[in-house]
Write an enzyme that holds these catalytic residues in place. Structure first.
Site, mmCIF file in Angstrom:
data_model
loop_
_atom_site.group_PDB
_atom_site.id
_atom_site.type_symbol
_atom_site.label_atom_id
_atom_site.label_comp_id
_atom_site.label_asym_id
_atom_site.label_seq_id
_atom_site.Cartn_x
_atom_site.Cartn_y
_atom_site.Cartn_z
ATOM 1 N N ASP A 43 53.913 -23.461 12.347
ATOM 2 C CA ASP A 43 54.091 -22.384 11.804
ATOM 3 C C ASP A 43 55.486 -22.444 10.829
ATOM 4 O O ASP A 43 56.359 -22.300 11.409
ATOM 5 C CB ASP A 43 54.199 -21.219 12.544
ATOM 6 C CG ASP A 43 54.305 -19.960 12.166
ATOM 7 O OD1 ASP A 43 53.319 -19.306 11.592
ATOM 8 O OD2 ASP A 43 55.729 -19.281 11.861
ATOM 9 N N TYR A 48 62.002 -19.713 5.438
ATOM 10 C CA TYR A 48 62.683 -20.653 6.327
ATOM 11 C C TYR A 48 63.606 -21.879 5.697
ATOM 12 O O TYR A 48 64.283 -22.650 6.405
ATOM 13 C CB TYR A 48 61.679 -21.190 7.596
ATOM 14 C CG TYR A 48 61.054 -19.803 8.171
ATOM 15 C CD1 TYR A 48 61.385 -18.772 8.227
ATOM 16 C CD2 TYR A 48 60.011 -20.416 8.872
ATOM 17 C CE1 TYR A 48 60.713 -17.880 8.881
ATOM 18 C CE2 TYR A 48 59.363 -19.420 9.702
ATOM 19 C CZ TYR A 48 59.453 -17.973 9.743
ATOM 20 O OH TYR A 48 58.984 -17.299 10.572
ATOM 21 N N LYS A 73 53.924 -18.620 4.568
ATOM 22 C CA LYS A 73 54.095 -17.443 4.249
ATOM 23 C C LYS A 73 54.610 -17.108 2.886
ATOM 24 O O LYS A 73 55.304 -17.693 2.787
ATOM 25 C CB LYS A 73 54.629 -16.555 5.504
ATOM 26 C CG LYS A 73 54.275 -16.859 6.764
ATOM 27 C CD LYS A 73 55.109 -16.250 7.890
ATOM 28 C CE LYS A 73 54.984 -16.994 9.279
ATOM 29 N NZ LYS A 73 55.961 -17.797 9.578
ATOM 30 N N HIS A 106 54.304 -12.150 4.592
ATOM 31 C CA HIS A 106 55.397 -12.171 5.635
ATOM 32 C C HIS A 106 55.698 -10.700 6.048
ATOM 33 O O HIS A 106 55.901 -10.430 7.203
ATOM 34 C CB HIS A 106 56.503 -12.846 4.942
ATOM 35 C CG HIS A 106 57.335 -13.451 6.201
ATOM 36 N ND1 HIS A 106 57.725 -14.551 5.858
ATOM 37 C CD2 HIS A 106 57.855 -13.069 7.431
ATOM 38 C CE1 HIS A 106 58.568 -15.051 6.949
ATOM 39 N NE2 HIS A 106 58.576 -14.080 7.886
HETATM 40 N N1 LIG Z 1 56.219 -13.637 10.751
HETATM 41 C C1 LIG Z 1 57.470 -13.282 11.136
HETATM 42 O O1 LIG Z 1 57.992 -12.255 10.662
HETATM 43 C C2 LIG Z 1 58.014 -14.246 12.191
HETATM 44 C C3 LIG Z 1 57.751 -15.222 12.599
HETATM 45 N N2 LIG Z 1 58.301 -16.109 13.471
HETATM 46 C C4 LIG Z 1 57.683 -17.349 13.922
HETATM 47 O O2 LIG Z 1 57.546 -17.306 15.304
HETATM 48 C C5 LIG Z 1 58.263 -18.344 15.714
HETATM 49 C C6 LIG Z 1 58.978 -18.242 17.372
HETATM 50 O O3 LIG Z 1 59.752 -17.026 17.307
HETATM 51 P P1 LIG Z 1 61.176 -17.273 17.443
HETATM 52 O O4 LIG Z 1 61.839 -15.984 16.918
HETATM 53 O O5 LIG Z 1 61.797 -18.394 16.813
HETATM 54 O O6 LIG Z 1 61.567 -17.229 18.880
HETATM 55 P P2 LIG Z 1 60.976 -17.865 20.332
HETATM 56 O O7 LIG Z 1 60.620 -16.510 21.099
HETATM 57 O O8 LIG Z 1 59.990 -18.785 20.160
HETATM 58 O O9 LIG Z 1 62.260 -18.294 20.996
HETATM 59 C C7 LIG Z 1 63.114 -19.296 20.434
HETATM 60 C C8 LIG Z 1 64.342 -19.460 21.070
HETATM 61 O O10 LIG Z 1 64.149 -19.543 22.529
HETATM 62 C C9 LIG Z 1 64.700 -20.941 22.889
HETATM 63 N N3 LIG Z 1 63.696 -21.583 23.750
HETATM 64 C C10 LIG Z 1 62.564 -22.173 23.477
HETATM 65 N N4 LIG Z 1 61.875 -22.532 24.610
HETATM 66 C C11 LIG Z 1 62.484 -22.221 25.694
HETATM 67 C C12 LIG Z 1 62.542 -22.591 26.867
HETATM 68 N N5 LIG Z 1 61.285 -23.047 27.412
HETATM 69 N N6 LIG Z 1 63.327 -21.968 27.751
HETATM 70 C C13 LIG Z 1 64.569 -21.308 27.453
HETATM 71 N N7 LIG Z 1 64.705 -21.137 26.178
HETATM 72 C C14 LIG Z 1 63.747 -21.675 25.170
HETATM 73 C C15 LIG Z 1 65.030 -21.797 21.546
HETATM 74 O O11 LIG Z 1 66.326 -22.466 21.740
HETATM 75 P P3 LIG Z 1 66.324 -24.298 21.428
HETATM 76 O O12 LIG Z 1 65.360 -24.139 20.067
HETATM 77 O O13 LIG Z 1 67.784 -24.210 21.065
HETATM 78 O O14 LIG Z 1 65.819 -24.950 22.184
HETATM 79 C C16 LIG Z 1 65.171 -20.754 20.416
HETATM 80 O O15 LIG Z 1 66.660 -20.132 20.801
HETATM 81 C C17 LIG Z 1 59.372 -18.794 14.703
HETATM 82 O O16 LIG Z 1 59.997 -20.111 14.857
HETATM 83 C C18 LIG Z 1 58.505 -18.621 13.356
HETATM 84 O O17 LIG Z 1 57.680 -19.505 13.368
HETATM 85 C C19 LIG Z 1 59.323 -15.671 14.042
HETATM 86 C C20 LIG Z 1 60.021 -14.381 13.737
HETATM 87 C C21 LIG Z 1 59.448 -13.781 12.624
HETATM 88 O O1 LIG Z 2 59.955 -14.845 10.141
HETATM 89 C C1 LIG Z 2 61.143 -14.325 9.934
HETATM 90 C C2 LIG Z 2 62.315 -15.004 10.104
HETATM 91 O O2 LIG Z 2 63.257 -15.134 8.881
HETATM 92 C C3 LIG Z 2 63.244 -13.955 8.208
HETATM 93 C C4 LIG Z 2 64.549 -13.744 7.655
HETATM 94 O O3 LIG Z 2 65.314 -14.830 7.170
HETATM 95 C C5 LIG Z 2 62.729 -12.689 8.943
HETATM 96 O O4 LIG Z 2 62.659 -11.657 8.226
HETATM 97 C C6 LIG Z 2 61.171 -13.111 9.394
HETATM 98 O O5 LIG Z 2 60.641 -11.806 10.052
#
Ligand SMILES: NC(=O)C1=CN([C@@H]2O[C@H](COP(=O)(O)OP(=O)(O)OC[C@H]3O[C@@H](n4cnc5c(N)ncnc54)[C@H](OP(=O)(O)O)[C@@H]3O)[C@@H](O)[C@H]2O)C=CC1
Ligand SMILES: O=C1CO[C@H](CO)[C@@H](O)[C@@H]1O
Length: 274
Positions: A43, A48, A73, A106
């Site tokens: 994803d 990004y 997205k 998005h």
């Molecule tokens: N459509 C949208 O608007 C959005 C979409 N997304 C999508 O969703 C994905 C996931 O969400 P995201 O916000 O990144 O956060 P997550 O909820 O997946 O958490 C990621 C964080 O948790 C840490 N982590 C991962 N696995 C573990 C574990 N097993 N134990 C402890 N800590 C852990 C990672 O650290 P580290 O990497 O240092 O290991 C990182 O800091 C994004 O990468 C993106 O692709 C996210 C936000 C908005």
């Molecule tokens: O997926 C996401 C993470 O990055 C964006 C901002 O840079 C957010 O707005 C979004 O929801």
């Protein structure tokens, strides 16, 4: 890996790998490791700024392209019919592929008047076979209702923030009724306090699993697609090692009781960032 079938018959892994905050120069290595670890859904998003890095990993053909499920997205600044078509071409070029598996809007913002036109561009892309499925992110019920009333193709997915502190039950019910799958983003609340929750920690101890594994397993058992992010190799393995245990009805009830409507990310109605 466990798969589910979307409303247009396309299959998607139920667990994927998210790459928000993975720098472009690290994305190729991270995605390659994720594929080696067994992830098949990646994803990303134009915003990004790592589609090129993701594309470098795809170009290595670690597994056949048809085994992968690639999501990207359209960003807020590119909304509108023509802009979206252009942004999609740019994303495909950066990724170095000729179709994506899922293309998403998005945010319904920054201008609520634009997302219907944007979605119509997604429908064109879908009908041309350049996205196997289309959908939205961060859409609330009223935004989905407009799409359902004014567009032809029912979104396959609504990707929204979802974790034990923000369970999205009303939205889940609405989406289920209309055949739209919820895809849970920030499933670990972006690595913050839900991982420290005492109920989650206790369940983790009882099952001999980690808090992250309990949360991700809960997501699978609530029938959502889930896309945790990590750049830590051991966590990549940890987060996919969730198919060998099951939470009981009682465990699920305990997690259901943690819902407190608490967001980590922006509120869709207040997100006007371009
Ligand atoms: N459509 C949208 O608007 C959005 C979409 N997304 C999508 O969703 C994905 C996931 O969400 P995201 O916000 O990144 O956060 P997550 O909820 O997946 O958490 C990621 C964080 O948790 C840490 N982590 C991962 N696995 C573990 C574990 N097993 N134990 C402890 N800590 C852990 C990672 O650290 P580290 O990497 O240092 O290991 C990182 O800091 C994004 O990468 C993106 O692709 C996210 C936000 C908005
Ligand atoms: O997926 C996401 C993470 O990055 C964006 C901002 O840079 C957010 O707005 C979004 O929801």
């Amino acid at each position: 890996m466990q798969y589910i079938t979307l409303n247009n018959g396309i299959r998607t892994p139920q667990l994927g790998y998210g790459v928000w905050k993975v720098p472009n120069e690290e994305a190729a290595n991270a995605v390659e490791q994720a594929i080696q670890a067994g992830y098949r859904l990646i994803d990303t998003a134009m915003i990004y700024k790592n589609e090129v890095g993701v594309g470098e990993a795809l170009a290595k053909n670690i597994v056949p392209r048809e085994e992968l499920f690639i999501t990207t997205k359209v960003w807020n600044a590119d909304q509108g019919y023509e802009n979206t078509l252009k942004a999609f071409d740019e994303s495909l070029e950066k990724l170095g592929i000729d179709y994506v598996d899922l293309y998403l809007i998005h945010w319904p913002t920054p201008n609520f008047d634009q997302y219907v036109d944007t979605y119509k561009a997604l429908e064109k892309i879908y009908k041309d076979g350049r996205a196997k499925a289309i959908g939205v992110c961060n859409f609330e019920i009223e935004h989905l209702e407009r799409i359902l009333n004014e567009c032809e193709v029912v979104p396959a997915v609504n990707q929204v923030e979802c974790h034990p502190y923000l369970q999205q039950n009303e939205l889940k019910d609405f989406c289920k009724k209309h055949g739209i799958y919820i895809e849970a983003y920030s499933p670990l609340m972006n690595g913050t306090k839900v991982l420290e929750d005492p109920v989650i920690k206790e369940l983790a101890e009882q099952h001999g699993k980690t808090p992250a594994q309990v949360i991700l397993r809960w997501q699978l058992q609530t029938d959502v697609i889930v896309i945790p992010k990590t750049v830590t190799p051991s966590r990549m393995k940890e987060n996919i090692d969730i198919f060998d245990f099951e939470l009981s009805e009682g465990d699920m009830e305990k997690i259901a009781a943690l819902d407190r409507g608490e967001r980590h990310n922006a509120d869709p109605n207040e997100m006007h960032f371009r």
